[in-house]
Write an enzyme that holds these catalytic residues in place. Structure first.
Site, mmCIF file in Angstrom:
data_model
loop_
_atom_site.group_PDB
_atom_site.id
_atom_site.type_symbol
_atom_site.label_atom_id
_atom_site.label_comp_id
_atom_site.label_asym_id
_atom_site.label_seq_id
_atom_site.Cartn_x
_atom_site.Cartn_y
_atom_site.Cartn_z
ATOM 1 N N CYS A 176 13.099 -3.845 0.517
ATOM 2 C CA CYS A 176 13.659 -2.507 0.761
ATOM 3 C C CYS A 176 14.395 -1.971 -0.462
ATOM 4 O O CYS A 176 14.153 -0.854 -0.896
ATOM 5 C CB CYS A 176 14.598 -2.552 1.970
ATOM 6 S SG CYS A 176 15.426 -0.996 2.253
ATOM 7 N N CYS A 184 11.711 0.767 0.251
ATOM 8 C CA CYS A 184 12.327 1.992 0.780
ATOM 9 C C CYS A 184 13.170 2.756 -0.238
ATOM 10 O O CYS A 184 13.035 3.982 -0.359
ATOM 11 C CB CYS A 184 13.255 1.667 1.957
ATOM 12 S SG CYS A 184 12.714 0.330 3.001
ATOM 13 N N LYS A 193 11.277 4.046 -3.447
ATOM 14 C CA LYS A 193 10.293 4.993 -2.895
ATOM 15 C C LYS A 193 10.956 6.322 -2.543
ATOM 16 O O LYS A 193 10.486 7.392 -2.932
ATOM 17 C CB LYS A 193 9.615 4.364 -1.681
ATOM 18 C CG LYS A 193 8.593 5.172 -0.930
ATOM 19 C CD LYS A 193 9.119 6.140 0.095
ATOM 20 C CE LYS A 193 9.982 5.553 1.159
ATOM 21 N NZ LYS A 193 9.297 4.803 2.197
ATOM 22 N N TYR A 225 1.162 3.785 5.764
ATOM 23 C CA TYR A 225 2.437 4.339 5.286
ATOM 24 C C TYR A 225 2.459 4.438 3.751
ATOM 25 O O TYR A 225 2.766 5.477 3.189
ATOM 26 C CB TYR A 225 3.586 3.375 5.614
ATOM 27 C CG TYR A 225 4.169 3.352 6.987
ATOM 28 C CD1 TYR A 225 3.532 2.708 8.039
ATOM 29 C CD2 TYR A 225 5.430 3.900 7.223
ATOM 30 C CE1 TYR A 225 4.122 2.613 9.284
ATOM 31 C CE2 TYR A 225 6.026 3.806 8.467
ATOM 32 C CZ TYR A 225 5.362 3.170 9.504
ATOM 33 O OH TYR A 225 5.960 3.078 10.734
ATOM 34 N N GLU A 252 2.333 7.775 1.531
ATOM 35 C CA GLU A 252 3.585 8.192 0.885
ATOM 36 C C GLU A 252 3.397 8.320 -0.629
ATOM 37 O O GLU A 252 3.840 9.306 -1.238
ATOM 38 C CB GLU A 252 4.697 7.172 1.176
ATOM 39 C CG GLU A 252 5.151 7.206 2.628
ATOM 40 C CD GLU A 252 6.320 6.272 2.925
ATOM 41 O OE1 GLU A 252 6.948 6.439 3.974
ATOM 42 O OE2 GLU A 252 6.605 5.359 2.121
ATOM 43 N N HIS A 303 20.518 27.529 16.004
ATOM 44 C CA HIS A 303 19.711 28.601 15.427
ATOM 45 C C HIS A 303 20.303 29.079 14.094
ATOM 46 O O HIS A 303 21.511 29.154 13.972
ATOM 47 C CB HIS A 303 19.681 29.775 16.407
ATOM 48 C CG HIS A 303 18.769 30.875 15.990
ATOM 49 N ND1 HIS A 303 17.394 30.743 16.023
ATOM 50 C CD2 HIS A 303 19.032 32.109 15.510
ATOM 51 C CE1 HIS A 303 16.859 31.876 15.589
ATOM 52 N NE2 HIS A 303 17.815 32.716 15.271
ATOM 53 N N GLU A 305 15.189 23.583 16.642
ATOM 54 C CA GLU A 305 15.497 24.272 17.897
ATOM 55 C C GLU A 305 14.266 24.356 18.796
ATOM 56 O O GLU A 305 14.366 24.463 20.011
ATOM 57 C CB GLU A 305 16.091 25.654 17.655
ATOM 58 C CG GLU A 305 15.171 26.670 17.047
ATOM 59 C CD GLU A 305 15.883 28.003 16.792
ATOM 60 O OE1 GLU A 305 16.386 28.590 17.749
ATOM 61 O OE2 GLU A 305 15.926 28.446 15.626
HETATM 62 P P1 NDP Z 1 -0.480 -0.327 6.807
HETATM 63 O O1 NDP Z 1 -0.819 -1.451 7.707
HETATM 64 O O2 NDP Z 1 0.399 0.768 7.276
HETATM 65 O O3 NDP Z 1 -1.808 0.349 6.272
HETATM 66 C C1 NDP Z 1 -2.823 -0.403 5.684
HETATM 67 C C2 NDP Z 1 -3.975 0.525 5.365
HETATM 68 O O4 NDP Z 1 -4.921 -0.144 4.582
HETATM 69 C C3 NDP Z 1 -4.673 1.033 6.616
HETATM 70 O O5 NDP Z 1 -5.023 2.373 6.394
HETATM 71 C C4 NDP Z 1 -5.911 0.138 6.678
HETATM 72 O O6 NDP Z 1 -7.007 0.748 7.265
HETATM 73 C C5 NDP Z 1 -6.196 -0.052 5.223
HETATM 74 N N1 NDP Z 1 -6.907 -1.298 4.937
HETATM 75 C C6 NDP Z 1 -6.609 -2.532 5.377
HETATM 76 N N2 NDP Z 1 -7.477 -3.425 4.886
HETATM 77 C C7 NDP Z 1 -8.348 -2.745 4.126
HETATM 78 C C8 NDP Z 1 -9.481 -3.107 3.367
HETATM 79 N N3 NDP Z 1 -9.895 -4.368 3.284
HETATM 80 N N4 NDP Z 1 -10.154 -2.143 2.709
HETATM 81 C C9 NDP Z 1 -9.756 -0.848 2.787
HETATM 82 N N5 NDP Z 1 -8.688 -0.444 3.487
HETATM 83 C C10 NDP Z 1 -7.997 -1.380 4.154
HETATM 84 O O7 NDP Z 1 0.096 -1.043 5.515
HETATM 85 P P2 NDP Z 1 0.945 -0.504 4.292
HETATM 86 O O8 NDP Z 1 0.587 -1.428 3.196
HETATM 87 O O9 NDP Z 1 0.778 0.951 4.071
HETATM 88 O O10 NDP Z 1 2.442 -0.747 4.762
HETATM 89 C C11 NDP Z 1 2.866 -2.016 5.279
HETATM 90 C C12 NDP Z 1 3.998 -1.846 6.256
HETATM 91 O O11 NDP Z 1 5.176 -1.511 5.557
HETATM 92 C C13 NDP Z 1 3.819 -0.710 7.263
HETATM 93 O O12 NDP Z 1 3.100 -1.133 8.374
HETATM 94 C C14 NDP Z 1 5.226 -0.340 7.602
HETATM 95 O O13 NDP Z 1 5.659 -1.093 8.693
HETATM 96 C C15 NDP Z 1 6.006 -0.718 6.370
HETATM 97 N N6 NDP Z 1 6.389 0.492 5.629
HETATM 98 C C16 NDP Z 1 7.216 1.400 6.243
HETATM 99 C C17 NDP Z 1 7.587 2.566 5.591
HETATM 100 C C18 NDP Z 1 8.460 3.537 6.278
HETATM 101 O O14 NDP Z 1 9.110 3.178 7.254
HETATM 102 N N7 NDP Z 1 8.493 4.789 5.848
HETATM 103 C C19 NDP Z 1 7.128 2.851 4.237
HETATM 104 C C20 NDP Z 1 6.258 1.844 3.692
HETATM 105 C C21 NDP Z 1 5.925 0.720 4.379
HETATM 106 P P3 NDP Z 1 -7.255 0.770 8.847
HETATM 107 O O15 NDP Z 1 -6.292 1.779 9.413
HETATM 108 O O16 NDP Z 1 -8.666 1.173 8.969
HETATM 109 O O17 NDP Z 1 -6.987 -0.621 9.328
#
Ligand code: NDP
Length: 452
Positions: free
Chosen positions: A42, A47, A50, A178, A182, A435, A440
């Site tokens: 984080c 976080c 970022k 995410y 982002e 408002h 709202e």
């Molecule tokens: P996520 O699990 O959110 O997303 C992973 C993405 O990668 C999905 O779109 C998935 O596709 C895709 N993917 C997975 N495997 C492959 C592959 N082999 N080839 C191509 N695409 C693939 O993971 P992140 O890495 O974005 O984030 C990890 C975690 O970190 C999040 O789940 C969240 O909990 C946390 N996080 C939270 C934030 C916040 O609160 N704002 C900010 C950043 C991270 P598909 O959907 O098709 O499976």
């Protein structure tokens, strides 16, 4: 048997530091080992940096909008990544220092070392030194994973973005979660030409479909080249650039390719399985509702357990662990109705069930409105806002709130309280609007747009 410590925490991230500090404040003898930098994902590579980059990236639009509000600003304001990066890293060092001081001031013994579990009560430090503890808490977090394919070694991850010497002119971001979504917004805002490739039909799988659509359209409007149903076949290095061959056979060259395709728990080589701790199929530590593993003296919290990968959840798990183990008050972690924000541009705040989940569960009413907010409308910006409530027909409870808007993260924190308390649609309606605000709309939507 006398132990060196009551508690040994492995991992100095948000969850581990909180658990260690609070256990120590309650009079227990605590040690904590961190192999890298105090603060964990984080603070050091998640976080915090970022969010600073989100703030930095939003100025590009602010400069343009400022003109509409009567300001005289240069036509081409420039961004100096190196200046920003230096200041960002100064801030991370400051925060790391605060974390370290928190531990020091609470008499937690800190080992700047990797620690590996030897048995139910023993950890081994990098120099071979063995330390014993009545309880061991594994809070080692996770790391980004890049799938294995031809040229995958050329892909960078979110860890690397914060350390780049220079911003690329053109980047491919792979993933639709995410992190990918982002960073697409951040880098686009900082002037990088961004292509985001996602293998599925729509980004942010698992979130409310209507919200996902509004976010994706907003990102495209702002300049992200979002390519859905697109995946990478291979990457070739060509001089200082990377030629990407997509699965449809097309090729394109980028300065950098970033993968954000999920994260894996940090359990490799941690000695857990030899100590009798079960790991799941993604390498996560398997725990019960009290964060206990099958070995009575070993617990695990945070991303390493792969429950909900969010900092405030890890902190709660750490607090519940201390209550359970050190205060004689068995406390389950409540993973229900966790509000969260995705700092995409446009920003997203969400709590509770999506429309799709709720409709599969029971008859519902959906209250939703999309509109151009006052500030963007005045500036001539096309950005749309979504305010959405998913309501149970039977109980009238608001089952889900989904907001796509500037400040959605701040708004959902407040809406989250109401939803957690079980507020009904009529409770929302009974609240007087503030408002003129965007929020709202949450208390003024009279008629459902859909009903099932
Ligand atoms: P996520 O699990 O959110 O997303 C992973 C993405 O990668 C999905 O779109 C998935 O596709 C895709 N993917 C997975 N495997 C492959 C592959 N082999 N080839 C191509 N695409 C693939 O993971 P992140 O890495 O974005 O984030 C990890 C975690 O970190 C999040 O789940 C969240 O909990 C946390 N996080 C939270 C934030 C916040 O609160 N704002 C900010 C950043 C991270 P598909 O959907 O098709 O499976």
């Amino acid at each position: 048997m006398a132990f060196d410590f009551d508690l040994f925490v492995i991992g100095g991230g948000s969850g581990g530091v909180r658990a260690g500090r609070v256990a120590s404040q309650n009079g227990f003898k605590v040690a904590l080992a961190e192999e890298f930098r105090m603060g964990g994902t984080c603070v050091i590579r998640g976080c915090v940096p970022k969010k600073l980059m989100v703030f930095g990236s939003q100025f590009s639009e602010s400069f343009i909008d400022a003109k509409s509000y009567g300001w005289d600003v240069p036509t081409h304001p420039t961004f100096e990544w190196k200046n920003f990066r230096a200041k960002m890293h100064d801030e991370l060092e400051r925060l790391e220092g605060i974390y370290r001081n928190l531990l020091k001031n609470n008499d937690v013994t800190v080992y700047d070392s990797r620690a590996v579990v030897k048995d139910a009560h023993t950890v081994v430090l990098r120099d071979g030194h063995e330390v014993t503890a009545k309880t061991i808490l594994v809070a080692t977090g996770g790391h980004p994973v890049v799938p294995d394919f031809e040229g995958s070694q050329y892909a960078i991850t979110s860890n690397d973005i914060f350390l780049l010497e220079e911003l690329p002119n053109k980047i491919l971001i792979v993933g639709g979660g995410y992190i990918a979504s982002e960073f697409a917004g951040i880098l686009n805002g900082l002037g990088v030409e961004v292509t985001q490739a996602y293998r599925g039909d729509q980004i942010l799988r698992g979130f409310d479909d209507e919200a996902r659509k509004v976010i994706a359209e907003g990102m495209v409007e702002k300049g992200v080249d979002l390519r859905l149903n697109t995946d990478v076949a291979k990457i070739d290095k060509v001089a200082d650039t990377f030629c990407v061959t997509f699965k449809d056979g097309s090729e394109e060259t980028f300065d950098k390719v970033m993968y954000a395709t999920g994260r894996r728990p940090n359990t490799d080589g941690l000695g857990l399985e030899d100590a009798g701790v079960a790991l799941g199929k993604s390498g996560e530590v398997v725990v019960d509702d009290y964060s206990a593993t099958g070995v009575p003296s070993i617990y695990a919290i945070g991303d390493v357990t792969n429950r909900i990968q969010l900092t405030p959840v890890a902190i709660r798990e750490g607090m519940a662990f201390v209550e359970t183990v050190f205060k004689g008050n068995p406390t389950k972690v409540d993973h229900d109705l966790v509000p969260s924000a995705v700092f995409t541009q446009p920003e997203f705040g969400t709590v509770g069930l999506t429309e799709e989940e709720a409709a599969a569960q029971e008859p519902i009413e959906v209250y939703a409105t999309t509109f151009k907010p006052m500030n963007h409308s005045f500036a001539g910006r096309p950005d749309r806002v979504l305010m959405k409530l998913v309501v149970s027909k039977e109980t009238r409870k608001v089952l889900g709130v989904h907001i796509v808007a500037d400040g959605a993260g701040e708004m959902i924190q407040m809406a989250g309280i109401a939803v957690k308390m079980g507020a009904t649609k009529e409770d929302f309606d009974a609240t007087v609007a503030v408002h003129p605000t965007m929020a709202e709309e949450l208390v003024t939507m009279k008629e459902p747009v859909r009903s099932t």
